[in-house]
Design a protein around this motif. Structure first.
Motif, PDB file in Angstrom:
ATOM      1  N   LEU A   1      -6.635  38.860 -20.737  1.00 37.45           N
ATOM      2  CA  LEU A   1      -7.690  38.604 -21.703  1.00 37.45           C
ATOM      3  C   LEU A   1      -7.425  39.499 -22.905  1.00 37.45           C
ATOM      4  O   LEU A   1      -7.280  40.706 -22.762  1.00 37.45           O
ATOM      5  CB  LEU A   1      -9.034  38.967 -21.058  1.00 37.45           C
ATOM      6  CG  LEU A   1     -10.294  38.382 -21.663  1.00 37.45           C
ATOM      7  CD1 LEU A   1     -10.340  36.879 -21.418  1.00 37.45           C
ATOM      8  CD2 LEU A   1     -11.504  39.049 -21.047  1.00 37.45           C
TER       9      LEU A   1
ATOM     10  N   PRO B   1     -20.531  40.487 -33.711  1.00 36.29           N
ATOM     11  CA  PRO B   1     -21.373  40.032 -32.605  1.00 36.29           C
ATOM     12  C   PRO B   1     -21.053  40.787 -31.304  1.00 36.29           C
ATOM     13  O   PRO B   1     -20.005  41.408 -31.184  1.00 36.29           O
ATOM     14  CB  PRO B   1     -21.003  38.546 -32.461  1.00 36.29           C
ATOM     15  CG  PRO B   1     -19.670  38.398 -33.095  1.00 36.29           C
ATOM     16  CD  PRO B   1     -19.595  39.434 -34.172  1.00 36.29           C
TER      17      PRO B   1
ATOM     18  N   GLY C   1     -15.585  43.357 -29.581  1.00 35.72           N
ATOM     19  CA  GLY C   1     -14.504  44.340 -29.399  1.00 35.72           C
ATOM     20  C   GLY C   1     -14.725  45.614 -30.190  1.00 35.72           C
ATOM     21  O   GLY C   1     -13.794  46.406 -30.354  1.00 35.72           O
TER      22      GLY C   1
HETATM   23  N1  LIG Z   1     -12.017  46.837 -18.912  1.00 36.67           N
HETATM   24  C1  LIG Z   1     -12.415  45.613 -19.242  1.00 36.67           C
HETATM   25  N2  LIG Z   1     -12.172  44.576 -18.405  1.00 36.67           N
HETATM   26  C2  LIG Z   1     -12.532  43.328 -18.751  1.00 36.67           C
HETATM   27  N3  LIG Z   1     -13.138  43.030 -19.866  1.00 36.67           N
HETATM   28  C3  LIG Z   1     -13.403  44.028 -20.748  1.00 36.67           C
HETATM   29  C4  LIG Z   1     -13.046  45.359 -20.478  1.00 36.67           C
HETATM   30  N4  LIG Z   1     -13.436  46.116 -21.511  1.00 36.67           N
HETATM   31  C5  LIG Z   1     -14.013  45.268 -22.404  1.00 36.67           C
HETATM   32  N5  LIG Z   1     -13.998  44.024 -21.939  1.00 36.67           N
HETATM   33  C6  LIG Z   1     -14.486  42.835 -22.604  1.00 36.67           C
HETATM   34  O1  LIG Z   1     -14.006  42.880 -23.914  1.00 36.67           O
HETATM   35  C7  LIG Z   1     -14.928  42.359 -24.795  1.00 36.67           C
HETATM   36  C8  LIG Z   1     -15.213  43.354 -25.919  1.00 36.67           C
HETATM   37  O2  LIG Z   1     -15.972  44.429 -25.393  1.00 36.67           O
HETATM   38  P1  LIG Z   1     -16.629  45.532 -26.300  1.00 36.67           P
HETATM   39  O3  LIG Z   1     -17.436  46.419 -25.433  1.00 36.67           O
HETATM   40  O4  LIG Z   1     -15.583  46.171 -27.101  1.00 36.67           O
HETATM   41  O5  LIG Z   1     -17.592  44.697 -27.242  1.00 36.67           O
HETATM   42  P2  LIG Z   1     -18.647  45.204 -28.294  1.00 36.67           P
HETATM   43  O6  LIG Z   1     -18.240  44.584 -29.542  1.00 36.67           O
HETATM   44  O7  LIG Z   1     -18.759  46.652 -28.242  1.00 36.67           O
HETATM   45  O8  LIG Z   1     -19.978  44.524 -27.771  1.00 36.67           O
HETATM   46  P3  LIG Z   1     -21.466  45.095 -27.816  1.00 36.67           P
HETATM   47  O9  LIG Z   1     -21.918  44.872 -29.203  1.00 36.67           O
HETATM   48  O10 LIG Z   1     -22.191  44.229 -26.854  1.00 36.67           O
HETATM   49  O11 LIG Z   1     -21.404  46.495 -27.429  1.00 36.67           O
HETATM   50  C9  LIG Z   1     -16.151  42.002 -23.990  1.00 36.67           C
HETATM   51  O12 LIG Z   1     -16.134  40.631 -23.724  1.00 36.67           O
HETATM   52  C10 LIG Z   1     -15.966  42.783 -22.748  1.00 36.67           C
HETATM   53  O13 LIG Z   1     -16.569  42.139 -21.652  1.00 36.67           O
END
Ligand SMILES: Nc1ncnc2c1ncn2[C@@H]1O[C@H](COP(=O)(O)OP(=O)(O)OP(=O)(O)O)[C@@H](O)[C@H]1O
Ligand SMILES: [Mg+2]
Lengths: 830, 228
Positions: B27, B48, B52
């Motif tokens: 992924l 959103p 990431g």
């Molecule tokens: N170790 C991991 N294993 C699987 N998926 C992961 C892992 N770390 C992050 N993800 C996935 O990667 C994507 C990005 O995560 P991230 O936490 O960076 O998002 P974000 O932009 O901070 O979201 P939010 O605003 O909800 O905090 C998400 O779909 C998350 O589920």
């Protein structure tokens, strides 16, 4: 330096915050227990050994067929030791013109006995009193057997050599007898100053000179070290260890029980520590991740954890040792009345045990968890759901257990005892782990059966998974120890006390002429109401092993040496006596005839370096014969049955001139009738075992009492494990109950759910514990303590009920505070 | 490689990507991110949920390792450092503020702020920590434990803790996410005040438009890619 300062500061903060309470408490309990038991056992063991001294009449004896140098006495005085002298030799005693008998003349000097007491009476088989001093010059105290053979009573005059003495007392008990009945003739106790006037000691006479010593252990050890090299080849020391097999066996068992108590305590405390450390590590994952995000390196975390653990080791060692010392003081004061012995002051030796215990427990069981903390990914500060590093693994536990095993072995030096206990606890832990998994699985399917509370509780067991398994292991171990200490302990001690039945033989007859046996037997069964068992025996000397004369063999073992120096009693029998067990080789069958075979007692076999298959050559009354060793026996010496180092298969020896030995029990009210036995069968020598029997009974009773007290600490350690196990899920519970209450669940429902969960865990753990306690009790009794063990029918119901009630109650009580706390407080916590 | 600090760039990424393995296979959660952040700049990472943002922040701070590409923090290539090397770099140059505060529950407010100084072996930890707590207006709360503080107060303690080492870069993941508007406002004021005074580079992830608008620059991420 920076690391150390930080480590100590953060340790102080964790202590203040209560983060380390259970861990530190568990280690302190372990150290307290081991040092208290150590201090106390040390004192009790020495007190019990003093009992053995009473049998020896001194703490240390020098025996020699030659006069012993008198300077030794002066040197002993200089060291603050008390001394006395004694001489023993066989001689004919004359009474009137026609009566004469062979007797062992015992000349004793002022101060004799230094330990124990001489008991006398004013008439044959009358009431005995403790003698005040030794016979005055011109007086003699005679054993009943001698009076019987001479046909005289108190008041008569007897002659030994050229000296005439008046018998003023019946000698009922004299310490310092050899319970192996090496001296066959009854004793006549006289003043040592009369011996020279008897004019009977000639070159070549069989005389044993003795110097007796008593006093402080250190002084005795010093004396022994100084005098030992100058003793000469003929003289030998005797100390408590030589006090007789019966007493030694009893003391060994007493020490075994006491050691068992401290051993179990340490293992349990280790389990509690491991559980507490695991919890501590889990709670500190976030802090470590945070520290890493602030720049802390792995090395830094590693070193500071180590520094903290060392500080914990030092602190707990100190606190535990001080507490242990205080506790043993209380223990000693409590038990003085019950033990009826004055305890010698304690030494400081056991204090190092505290340091050792703390080190092993903390480094072995807490370090692995804290060590794993350094691998916490720093990313956890942003992603809380990141899996924590694997905490202690099977390998680290194996190493820790190895260390613990080593430490315990270093203390106990009894591989079998350590093996049974550590192995048993380990096996139970594994079993509990497996059963726990089973329960977790089962609980997952169990939903929707009972009421809300039960459903919630049981669902929790399966949801917590690993945590539940850990709890079951903890509860199982804790409960097993509680059961071992409540039900099994009394059974074991009862079994121990049963080893000396109330009707244990208290009289031995030797020198029984085989033709007179049927009449004698009728007399014993009829008049005395005894049920005698008789064995034939001959006296012989071991002269060669494997064809090599014994004097050419380099035998150094004291037991081996004393065995080849003396004539031994040898019996033959078709059946293995009940108080014997074959440890190597095989026992000849009941119908065995033909070539003779030898069975040897294990201690002697070890002392001589003889094993099954070796051939032994004996000289019996001038005739020599050779026979192979076909079995090595363990002898239960405190059985008080006639026991022999040497046994022959029936056949050959029957041709040799022999006598019988018989043993039987005589009730106190019939003891006077022994008088007529002695008169009717003048050739027979009577041995009164009452005194030794009483001594051993006393040791058993007092040691049992001491063991009861010592087990209190083990109990405490068991409680610590339960406590640590309850704590495992405490944080989760607080959080859950806060959320549930915030969602509208009332406290009662939550508490009922908690109670249901703990009760289920407790019931399973209790059943496992009952199983474990039975198994360990059985193995301990049969393999270690050599006892016949009857399983209490209460064990299983007690385990189930006790387990579910205790765990259910303590678990619920411990969680109640968390449940009662306002959910706001809990949810607000950082 | 020329010295990045000379031209005032404290953070730079090149072809940065992050992949994780999931039950559905590989992924990609961050793909080909190139960016540069100057000293003293304040940058908002927006996008959103699940885009990431947190992943990028973790990579920039060296809390996690990228699958592809490089990150330079204060002139050092993070991909050439091991975990301890990155930790040491963070200790000297970086501060953090988290959405859920991450105060150590067993330590008082003062001790929490002292923590990074103590880890750095600074003897004046208590004095410095007190000064910074003064600056965030918590003079009267020094010996309070986290559970005795409100969310806003906790976050002010966290800010004090992040600033006490005078870091060059401060990372904040949704620093106001758990706070009400007024408290959030106060926290933001503090962050930007310190950013201005100490010329600390501020990299913050936020969902709040107002907060993002106060930053010098807004970087938007959608599905693991920068939107330009
Ligand atoms: N170790 C991991 N294993 C699987 N998926 C992961 C892992 N770390 C992050 N993800 C996935 O990667 C994507 C990005 O995560 P991230 O936490 O960076 O998002 P974000 O932009 O901070 O979201 P939010 O605003 O909800 O905090 C998400 O779909 C998350 O589920
Ligand atoms: Mg995020």
């Amino acid at each position: 330096m920076k690391t150390l300062a930080w480590a100590l500061r953060s340790l102080a903060r964790d202590l203040r915050a209560g983060e380390l309470t259970v861990l530190v408490a568990a280690v302190v309990v372990a150290v307290t227990a081991i040092t208290a038991v150590g201090f106390f056992t040390d004192r009790v063991a020495r007190a019990i050994r003093q009992q053995a001294s009473a049998v020896l009449a001194a703490d240390l004896v020098i025996r020699s067929p030659e006069p012993v140098a008198r300077v030794f006495l002066d040197e002993a005085h200089a060291l603050g030791l008390r001394t006395a002298e004694a001489i023993a030799f066989p001689s004919v005693v004359l009474a009137g013109d026609e009566a004469s008998s062979l007797a062992t003349i015992e000349g004793v000097g002022a101060g004799y006995p230094l330990r124990g007491e001489i008991r006398v009476s004013t008439q044959m088989f009358g009431t005995t009193t403790v003698a005040d001093g030794v016979p005055a010059r011109g007086e003699a105290w005679a054993e009943p057997g001698l009076l019987g053979q001479l046909g005289v009573d108190v008041g008569a005059a007897v002659q030994v050599g050229t000296r005439t003495l008046v018998i003023t007392r019946v000698l009922e008990y004299q310490p310092d007898q050899n319970p192996g009945f090496a001296n066959l003739a009854p004793s006549l106790l006289v003043n040592i100053d009369d011996v020279a006037e008897m004019d009977v000691i000639r070159p070549g006479s069989r005389v044993t000179f003795r110097q007796l010593y008593a006093g402080e252990e250190a002084a005795l050890a010093g004396f022994r070290a100084r005098v030992g090299p100058r003793l000469g080849s003929e003289a030998a020391f005797r100390d408590q260890k030589d006090a007789g097999e019966q007493i030694n066996a009893a003391i060994d068992r007493a020490q075994g029980f006491l050691t068992l108590a401290s051993l179990v305590t340490v293992v349990l405390a280790a389990v509690a520590t491991a559980m507490a450390a695991r919890l501590y590590a889990l709670r500190h994952l976030d802090t470590v991740a945070l520290m890493k995000s602030m720049g802390a390196t792995q090395v830094f975390i590693e070193r500071s954890s180590l520094a903290q653990l060392i500080a914990i080791v030092l602190g707990t060692s100190l606190a535990g040792s001080v507490l242990g010392y205080a506790a043993q003081g209380v223990l000693a004061r409590l038990s003085v009345g019950l033990l009826q012995i004055e305890l010698p002051p304690s030494t400081v030796t056991p204090a190092w045990l505290g340091v050792l215990t703390s080190t092993t427990v903390v480094i072995g069981f807490a370090l692995p968890h804290l060590w794993a903390l350094k691998r916490t990914p720093p990313l956890r500060v942003l992603r809380h759901d990141l899996p924590p590093p694997a905490l202690a693994t099977g390998v680290t536990y194996a190493i820790a257990l190895g260390a613990l095993f080593g430490m315990i072995y270093a203390i106990v030096r009894d591989l079998k005892l350590v093996g049974v206990v550590v192995g048993g606890l380990l096996a139970l832990a594994c079993l509990a782990g497996l059963a726990g998994f089973g329960l977790v699985r089962l609980a997952a399917r169990f939903r929707g059966v009972a009421g809300v509370a039960w459903r919630y509780g049981i669902a929790n067991i399966s949801r917590r998974g690993g945590e539940s398994v850990i709890q079951i292991v903890g509860f199982g171990l804790g409960l097993m120890v509680l059961l071992l200490l409540t039900v099994v302990r009394t059974d074991l001690l009862a079994a121990w006390q049963r080893t000396i039945p109330p009707d244990a033989p208290n009289y031995f007859l030797i020198n029984i002429d085989p033709p007179s046996w049927p009449a004698l037997r009728k007399f014993i069964e009829g008049e005395l109401g005894g049920r005698p068992s008789a064995l034939p025996f001959i006296r012989g000397r071991l002269i060669a092993i494997g064809g090599i004369p014994v004097q050419d063999l380099a035998i150094t073992d004291p037991q081996g040496l004393s065995f080849i120096r003396r004539e031994q009693n040898i019996t033959w029998t078709a059946e293995l006596p009940a108080s014997n067990a074959v440890r190597a080789g095989t026992w000849w069958g009941a119908g065995h005839r033909g070539e003779p075979q030898v069975s040897l007692e294990e201690g002697v076999a070890r002392g001589l370096g003889v094993s099954v298959g070796d051939t032994l050559t004996f000289n019996v009354g001038g005739e020599e014969f050779t026979a192979p060793v076909t079995s090595i026996r363990h002898v239960q010496w405190d059985s008080f049955a006639p026991n022999f180092y040497l046994m022959l298969s029936p056949g050959l020896a029957e041709e040799l001139p022999q006598t019988y030995i018989a043993s039987f029990y005589v009730a106190p009210e019939k003891r006077r009738l022994l008088n007529s036995l002695v008169r009717q069968f003048p050739g027979v020598t009577v041995f009164d075992l009452e005194a030794i029997l009483a001594q051993v009974r006393m040791i058993v009773d007092r040691a049992s009492a001491a063991v009861q007290y010592v087990f209190l600490f083990t109990l405490l350690a068991g409680v610590m494990v339960l406590l640590a196990a309850v704590q495992v899920t405490r944080d989760e519970r607080r959080f859950e109950s806060a959320i549930l209450r915030a969602l509208g669940a009332d406290r009662r429902t939550i508490l009922q759910g908690v109670a249901a969960e703990f009760t289920t865990l407790g019931a399973l753990a209790g059943a496992l514990a009952a199983f474990g306690a039975t198994a360990i009790g059985l193995v301990l009794a049969e393999r270690v303590f050599d006892l016949e063990f009857r399983i209490s029918p209460w064990l299983w119901p007690a385990g189930l009920l006790f387990g579910s009630a205790l765990v259910g109650l303590t678990g619920t009580l411990a969680t109640r505070k968390a449940v009662n706390e306002s959910p706001v407080v809990t949810l607000r916590e950082a | 490689m020329q010295d990045r600090k000379l031209d005032g760039i404290v953070l730079r990424t090149q072809g940065l990507g992050k992949q994780v393995s999931s039950p559905e296979g590989q992924l990609t959660i961050l793909d080909d991110v190139d960016l540069e952040i100057r000293a003293g700049e304040s940058v908002a990472l927006v996008g959103p949920s699940g885009a990431g943002k947190t992943t990028l922040l973790a990579l920039l701070a060296g809390l996690d390792q990228p699958s592809r590409g490089q990150v330079w923090l204060c002139g050092e290539d993070l991909t050439t450092l091991d975990e301890d090397g990155r930790a040491r770099l963070r200790g000297r140059r970086v501060g953090f503020v988290f959405q859920s505060f991450h105060l150590v529950p067993s330590l008082t407010a003062l001790e929490n702020v002292m923590l990074p100084l103590e880890l750095a072996g600074r003897a004046d930890a208590a004095v410095r920590a007190r000064e910074v707590l003064d600056a965030v207006g918590l003079t009267s709360r020094l010996s309070h434990y986290p559970k005795q503080l409100s969310g806003g107060e906790k976050q002010r303690v966290a800010i004090a803790r992040a600033f006490v080492t005078r870091p060059e870069v401060l990372f904040a993941d949704e620093p106001t996410g758990n706070l009400d508007t007024a408290s959030g406002e106060r926290v933001a004021d503090l962050l930007f005040g310190l950013n201005r005074q100490a010329r600390t580079t501020l990299v913050l992830v936020t969902h709040e438009r107002d907060l993002a608008r106060r930053c010098d620059r807004v970087i938007e991420i959608v599905a693991g890619r920068l939107v330009t």
